[in-house]
Scaffold this active site. Structure first.
Site, mmCIF file in Angstrom:
data_model
loop_
_atom_site.group_PDB
_atom_site.id
_atom_site.type_symbol
_atom_site.label_atom_id
_atom_site.label_comp_id
_atom_site.label_asym_id
_atom_site.label_seq_id
_atom_site.Cartn_x
_atom_site.Cartn_y
_atom_site.Cartn_z
ATOM 1 N N CYS A 1 0.820 -1.208 0.000
ATOM 2 C CA CYS A 1 0.000 0.000 0.000
ATOM 3 C C CYS A 1 0.862 1.270 0.000
ATOM 4 O O CYS A 1 1.669 1.489 0.914
ATOM 5 C CB CYS A 1 -0.915 0.009 1.219
ATOM 6 N N GLU B 1 -6.865 6.703 7.966
ATOM 7 C CA GLU B 1 -6.600 7.608 6.845
ATOM 8 C C GLU B 1 -5.172 8.167 6.951
ATOM 9 O O GLU B 1 -4.793 8.785 7.949
ATOM 10 C CB GLU B 1 -7.602 8.753 6.749
ATOM 11 N N SER B 2 -4.403 7.961 5.864
ATOM 12 C CA SER B 2 -2.980 8.316 5.883
ATOM 13 C C SER B 2 -2.755 9.809 6.115
ATOM 14 O O SER B 2 -1.835 10.189 6.857
ATOM 15 C CB SER B 2 -2.309 7.886 4.578
ATOM 16 N N VAL C 1 -6.174 0.438 4.941
ATOM 17 C CA VAL C 1 -4.940 0.758 5.653
ATOM 18 C C VAL C 1 -4.385 2.064 5.067
ATOM 19 O O VAL C 1 -4.730 2.430 3.944
ATOM 20 C CB VAL C 1 -3.898 -0.385 5.508
ATOM 21 N N LYS D 1 -9.711 -9.607 5.347
ATOM 22 C CA LYS D 1 -9.542 -8.682 6.466
ATOM 23 C C LYS D 1 -10.021 -9.301 7.774
ATOM 24 O O LYS D 1 -11.164 -9.769 7.863
ATOM 25 C CB LYS D 1 -10.326 -7.399 6.195
#
Length: 227
Positions: free
Chosen positions: A13, A65-66, A53, A40
C-alpha cells in the site's frame, strides 16, 4: 510515558508508505502489523471504519486515513515536515492532493484493459508530472533543502515508476530533468528506503503481472521474450 504505536499495514500500500516514512523521518519507535486486505480480520474491521490501511494504533486509540495519521504525527513529533509559513503550508497541501490524484491515475494505468486505455492513462500521467516538474525549484527536495510532506507523498509514487522502468515501459518522466533528480534524491533517503520490506520490488512485480490488464500482458510478453 509515551504510548506505544502500531502501524497496521499492507505490504504494497502506497498510503501505508506515507505513514511509515513520517515515522522513520521523526525517529519514532513503532511496530508494524501487516494484514491481508483480501481477507480482512475482524479486529481490523473494528478499528478501520473504511476497511482500509493504514491505521495507526496509539495506545488504545486507533487513527485511520494516511493524511490524518501524517498530520497527527507532524503535530506531535519533531522535526516538523510542514513549512511554518501558513501560505506555503497551504500550497504544499495542494501539491499533496495532486500526488493523491496521480496515485489514482497510476491505479488506472496498471489496471487499463487495453492498449488504448493504457496510452490514455500514460498521457494523463505525463501531463501531471510535467506540471509538478514546472513547480520544482533547485532541489534536492520539493522544498529545496528541506524534506517535507510533499516528498513523503511522492516517494511511493516514484516506486511505481521503478517497476514500470523494469519492464522497459516508455519513461513517463522523459525530458523532465528536475523531477528525475527529485526522484533520485527521494530514492536515496533512508526513511524512504526503509518504508517497505526488502521484497517489495518482487511483490509489486507479481501484483502487476496478475492484474489481467494491458500492462500485465506487456510484462508477461517481455518475460517470454527473455526466457
Amino acid at each position: 510515558m509515551p504510548q506505544s504505536l502500531t502501524l497496521v499495514s499492507h505490504l504494497l500500500c502506497p498510503y501505508v508508505q506515507r505513514a511509515a516514512i513520517v515515522l522513520l523521518e521523526k525517529g519514532i519507535s513503532f511496530q508494524r502489523k501487516n494484514i491481508d486486505l483480501a481477507n480482512k480480520p475482524e479486529w481490523f474491521l473494528a478499528i478501520s471504519p473504511l476497511g482500509k490501511v493504514p491505521v495507526l494504533q496509539v495506545g488504545e486509540v486507533s487513527i485511520f486515513e494516511s493524511a490524518v495519521i501524517c498530520e497527527y504525527l507532524d503535530e506531535t513529533h519533531a522535526p516538523h515536515l510542514h513549512p511554518q509559513d501558513p501560505l506555503l503550508r497551504a500550497q504544499h497541501r495542494g501539491w499533496m492532493e495532486s500526488g493523491s490524484a496521480i496515485l489514482t491515475d497510476i491505479a488506472g494505468f496498471y489496471s487499463a484493459k487495453d492498449e488504448a486505455a493504457l496510452q490514455q492513462k500514460a498521457t494523463q500521467l505525463q501531463h501531471k508530472f510535467s506540471r509538478i516538474n514546472a513547480a520544482l525549484g533547485k532541489g534536492p527536495f520539493f522544498g529545496a533543502q528541506d524534506f517535507t510532506m510533499v516528498d513523503v507523498v511522492f516517494a511511493p509514487i516514484f516506486r511505481y515508476l521503478d517497476a514500470f522502468d523494469a519492464i522497459a515501459y516508455p519513461d513517463l518522466l522523459a525530458g523532465l530533468q528536475p523531477i528525475q533528480a527529485w526522484r533520485q534524491a527521494l530514492a536515496s533517503r533512508p526513511s524512504v528506503q526503509h518504508a517497505v520490506v526488502a521484497e517489495y520490488p518482487q511483490l509489486l512485480s507479481t501484483f502487476l503481472k496478475n492484474r489481467h490488464s494491458a500492462l500485465s500482458l506487456r510484462i508477461n510478453d517481455r518475460a517470454l521474450s527473455t526466457d
